[in-house]
Motif scaffolding. Sequence first.
Motif, PDB file in Angstrom:
ATOM      1  N   ILE A 149       1.363  -0.860   0.156  1.00 46.91           N
ATOM      2  CA  ILE A 149      -0.028  -0.183  -0.231  1.00 46.91           C
ATOM      3  C   ILE A 149       0.635   1.206  -0.045  1.00 46.91           C
ATOM      4  CG2 ILE A 149      -1.586   1.577   1.146  1.00 46.91           C
ATOM      5  CD1 ILE A 149      -3.083  -1.689   2.605  1.00 46.91           C
ATOM      6  N   VAL A 150       0.682   2.426  -0.931  1.00 43.73           N
ATOM      7  CA  VAL A 150       1.093   3.492  -0.793  1.00 43.73           C
ATOM      8  C   VAL A 150       0.521   4.524  -0.439  1.00 43.73           C
ATOM      9  CG1 VAL A 150       2.554   4.869  -2.557  1.00 43.73           C
ATOM     10  CG2 VAL A 150       2.751   2.289  -2.628  1.00 43.73           C
ATOM     11  N   VAL A 151       0.584   5.453   0.426  1.00 43.64           N
ATOM     12  CA  VAL A 151      -0.243   6.670   0.978  1.00 43.64           C
ATOM     13  C   VAL A 151       0.390   7.425   0.707  1.00 43.64           C
ATOM     14  CG1 VAL A 151      -0.895   7.699   2.800  1.00 43.64           C
ATOM     15  CG2 VAL A 151      -0.809   5.531   3.135  1.00 43.64           C
ATOM     16  N   GLY A 152      -1.003   8.257  -0.385  1.00 41.92           N
ATOM     17  CA  GLY A 152      -0.396   9.331  -1.091  1.00 41.92           C
ATOM     18  C   GLY A 152      -0.078   9.175  -2.956  1.00 41.92           C
TER      19      GLY A 152
ATOM     20  N   LEU B 163      -1.747  -1.357  -4.329  1.00 41.72           N
ATOM     21  CA  LEU B 163      -2.498  -0.011  -3.952  1.00 41.72           C
ATOM     22  C   LEU B 163      -2.524   1.540  -3.365  1.00 41.72           C
ATOM     23  CD1 LEU B 163      -5.345   0.867  -3.502  1.00 41.72           C
ATOM     24  CD2 LEU B 163      -5.608   0.158  -1.472  1.00 41.72           C
ATOM     25  N   VAL B 164      -2.677   2.593  -4.143  1.00 38.83           N
ATOM     26  CA  VAL B 164      -2.230   3.576  -3.787  1.00 38.83           C
ATOM     27  C   VAL B 164      -3.930   4.053  -3.797  1.00 38.83           C
ATOM     28  CG1 VAL B 164      -1.528   5.691  -5.176  1.00 38.83           C
ATOM     29  CG2 VAL B 164      -0.181   3.576  -6.166  1.00 38.83           C
TER      30      VAL B 164
ATOM     31  N   ALA C 299      -9.798   8.872  -0.484  1.00 39.27           N
ATOM     32  CA  ALA C 299      -9.604   8.440   0.649  1.00 39.27           C
ATOM     33  C   ALA C 299      -8.472   8.834   0.964  1.00 39.27           C
ATOM     34  CB  ALA C 299      -9.639   6.299  -0.110  1.00 39.27           C
ATOM     35  N   GLU C 300      -9.180   9.045   2.379  1.00 37.99           N
ATOM     36  CA  GLU C 300      -8.049   9.103   3.544  1.00 37.99           C
ATOM     37  C   GLU C 300      -7.481   8.817   4.724  1.00 37.99           C
ATOM     38  OE1 GLU C 300      -9.440  13.516   4.756  1.00 37.99           O
ATOM     39  OE2 GLU C 300      -6.983  13.881   6.695  1.00 37.99           O
ATOM     40  N   VAL C 301      -6.064   8.559   4.714  1.00 38.17           N
ATOM     41  CA  VAL C 301      -5.636   7.642   5.674  1.00 38.17           C
ATOM     42  C   VAL C 301      -5.051   8.341   6.774  1.00 38.17           C
ATOM     43  CG1 VAL C 301      -3.647   5.862   6.309  1.00 38.17           C
ATOM     44  CG2 VAL C 301      -4.473   6.154   4.037  1.00 38.17           C
ATOM     45  N   ALA C 302      -6.178   7.985   7.824  1.00 38.09           N
ATOM     46  CA  ALA C 302      -6.173   7.988   9.544  1.00 38.09           C
ATOM     47  C   ALA C 302      -4.956   7.798   9.999  1.00 38.09           C
ATOM     48  CB  ALA C 302      -7.305   7.298  10.264  1.00 38.09           C
ATOM     49  N   GLN C 303      -4.417   6.413   9.985  1.00 37.21           N
ATOM     50  CA  GLN C 303      -3.411   6.247  10.535  1.00 37.21           C
ATOM     51  C   GLN C 303      -2.723   4.270   9.916  1.00 37.21           C
ATOM     52  OE1 GLN C 303      -5.585   5.521  13.975  1.00 37.21           O
ATOM     53  NE2 GLN C 303      -5.039   3.786  14.659  1.00 37.21           N
TER      54      GLN C 303
ATOM     55  N   GLY D 156       3.985  -4.487   3.239  1.00 37.99           N
ATOM     56  CA  GLY D 156       4.227  -2.882   4.301  1.00 37.99           C
ATOM     57  C   GLY D 156       3.322  -2.083   3.206  1.00 37.99           C
ATOM     58  N   VAL D 157       3.646  -0.399   4.238  1.00 36.88           N
ATOM     59  CA  VAL D 157       2.980   0.159   3.873  1.00 36.88           C
ATOM     60  C   VAL D 157       4.251   1.265   3.225  1.00 36.88           C
ATOM     61  CG1 VAL D 157       1.787   1.581   4.849  1.00 36.88           C
ATOM     62  CG2 VAL D 157       0.930  -0.338   5.320  1.00 36.88           C
ATOM     63  N   VAL D 158       4.174   2.097   2.607  1.00 37.55           N
ATOM     64  CA  VAL D 158       4.949   3.422   1.683  1.00 37.55           C
ATOM     65  C   VAL D 158       4.135   5.033   2.343  1.00 37.55           C
ATOM     66  CG1 VAL D 158       6.506   4.618   0.457  1.00 37.55           C
ATOM     67  CG2 VAL D 158       6.644   1.268   0.198  1.00 37.55           C
ATOM     68  N   LEU D 159       4.543   5.167   3.150  1.00 32.21           N
ATOM     69  CA  LEU D 159       3.921   6.591   3.266  1.00 32.21           C
ATOM     70  C   LEU D 159       4.506   8.086   2.623  1.00 32.21           C
ATOM     71  CD1 LEU D 159       3.655   7.332   7.506  1.00 32.21           C
ATOM     72  CD2 LEU D 159       1.472   5.935   5.944  1.00 32.21           C
ATOM     73  N   SER D 160       3.699   8.219   1.595  1.00 30.91           N
ATOM     74  CA  SER D 160       4.261   8.846   0.623  1.00 30.91           C
ATOM     75  C   SER D 160       3.208  10.353   0.713  1.00 30.91           C
ATOM     76  CB  SER D 160       4.787   8.580  -1.033  1.00 30.91           C
ATOM     77  OG  SER D 160       5.705   7.452  -1.440  1.00 30.91           O
ATOM     78  N   ALA D 161       3.299  11.019   1.229  1.00 26.16           N
ATOM     79  CA  ALA D 161       1.799  11.415   1.932  1.00 26.16           C
ATOM     80  C   ALA D 161       2.674  13.360   2.127  1.00 26.16           C
ATOM     81  CB  ALA D 161       0.752  11.836   3.318  1.00 26.16           C
ATOM     82  N   GLY D 162       3.537  13.535   2.084  1.00 27.16           N
ATOM     83  CA  GLY D 162       4.500  14.335   1.567  1.00 27.16           C
ATOM     84  C   GLY D 162       4.849  15.007   3.211  1.00 27.16           C
ATOM     85  N   SER D 163       5.214  16.062   2.885  1.00 24.63           N
ATOM     86  CA  SER D 163       6.322  16.484   4.602  1.00 24.63           C
ATOM     87  C   SER D 163       5.149  17.120   5.653  1.00 24.63           C
ATOM     88  CB  SER D 163       7.430  17.929   4.170  1.00 24.63           C
ATOM     89  OG  SER D 163       8.182  17.662   3.023  1.00 24.63           O
TER      90      SER D 163
END
Length: 501
Positions: free
Chosen positions: A8-11, A32-33, A194-198, A222-229
């Motif tokens: 899962i890629v967030v962002g 999944l993005v 779809a906004e990721v909470a946690q 696993g999960v990769v956070l790419s939601a920005g700074s």
Amino acid sequence: MQSEFDHIVVGGGSAGCAVAARLAERPGASVLVIEAGPSDRDIRVKVPFGLVNLMRSDTRNWKRETVAMASVGGRKVPVPRGKMLGGSGSINSMVWFRGCRADFDAWNLPGWDSATVWRAFDAVEARMTPARLPHPHPLSETFGRVFPANDPGAPPSPERQSAGVFHCNMRDAARWSAADGFLRPSGATVLTGAEVAQVTFDGARATGVQLRDGRRLCARAGVVLSAGSIESPMILMRSGIGPGNDLRVSGIDVRVDAPLVGANLHDHPGFGLHFKGAGSGYGLTLAQLPAWALSPLQWLLNRSGRLSSNTVEAGAFYSVSGDDAPDVQTHFLPFLMGWQSRSIIWGAGYFADVCLCQPRSRGQLRIGHDPYAPLIDLNLFGDDHDLDMMVKGVTRLREILATADFGTRRAPEAFPCAATTGDALRSIIRARAGTAYHPVGTLALGGPLDEKGAVTGTQNLWVADASVMPRITTANTNAPSIMIGWQIGGHVAAAATRNAA
Ligand SMILES: Cc1cc2nc3c(=O)[nH]c(=O)nc-3n(C[C@H](O)[C@H](O)[C@H](O)COP(=O)(O)OP(=O)(O)OC[C@H]3O[C@@H](n4cnc5c(N)ncnc54)[C@H](O)[C@@H]3O)c2cc1C
């Protein structure tokens, strides 16, 4: 839609699209993005000048702002962030710079030396194909010649004093974002709105994410956070990873006490000079109304005209500290920009700014009582050196502009006005300066992350976006963010392949 994926890629922003492309290269892997905003299929995203409109959008711009910053007399400063596929790369000016080789060597981290990073940029540029802005205004062409030693057609280089028309990630005079270059060809599954909470965990191992509406999605590898700074550290803090005291005050159970999450926030401070005069640059005047009226047709029929402008058409790098390496970047816009509350005013003109390439001030991003409202303190000019450099930069920029061969298009400085110098200039910079919209550093490699982007104290959880820069690159940050996504995406893919073997 299925609820379980390998990755899962967030962002789905600049870096996230590159991460997704890298992960989707793994044979058989499902990716999944998850993107909080909508798709980028909107004419204002494609038309370069559309960014002026997108900046005002409530649905495609997070429209963050800083807290009242003590360092600038209690002022708040806007922090726009793209909210759609392509991320900030869907509302940005598409100016393309790698940064300096020395920027990456100074990170002093295994795998991020300039030679390695330069190879990654080659791979990224094969898909993003940056090229010279196709139809610059004559003023931009002229500004691009203020330093005579430049190669004709070359963009200015942050490595040395230089000027030029910018190179941009556009194709056929239309925006070509990381969503075009990486995400769409990847075949990854995309979930928008779809906004990721946690992040969800089993012990220390990240198992997936929980959305703000309560839905859960699982990620086997696993999960990769790419939601920005701004948003990646917020997701981590909502997941219990951050400064323990802050989390406890916000009522969040502490999973990993990580005091450096949200620290080291910095951006390129910027201050602009506005020039106004009939017959100079683009603007709203009676004489220019026919050209504005024709411009949509011109863009649709032959991809020319003022709507093909990314606004930030040219620029320069130069030094004001006496060092050889440039410490100031100027963006030149052949447009009259408003300097009060409205961004567009009547009249014609142009604009040039001073941005510090390597600010010393460092701020902090914190979580407060509302876990979805980041407390952003850039601490702009917290270090006096930055303000000294800005004053020198404006002084030097005025000298440079005086040498430009603008001819009859030259206009007088309307704001702050040429007589504003010394202490008055210093005060007005402190009172009015903003940033270039390049926040970085809140989840620095070598700080809360290891050098491959893995979150310390967890398993199967990575961050890949502009937040991982330990120190900002010398010029605009989009290309470096995509490169970071490409590199860390490669590490995550390799780890998954190793674990599957
Ligand atoms: C107005 C503006 C102009 C700029 N101009 C330039 C320029 O001309 N050249 C340049 O090089 N740089 C420019 N930049 C900077 C550059 O665009 C950024 O540095 C770069 O896009 C950062 O990439 P990123 O992947 O870190 O974040 P982003 O591209 O911002 O991507 C983050 C994505 O994550 C999504 N997201 C956030 N939170 C969540 C959540 N909880 N759940 C799901 N999704 C989430 C966001 O909606 C967004 O799509 C500009 C930036 C702005 C805002």
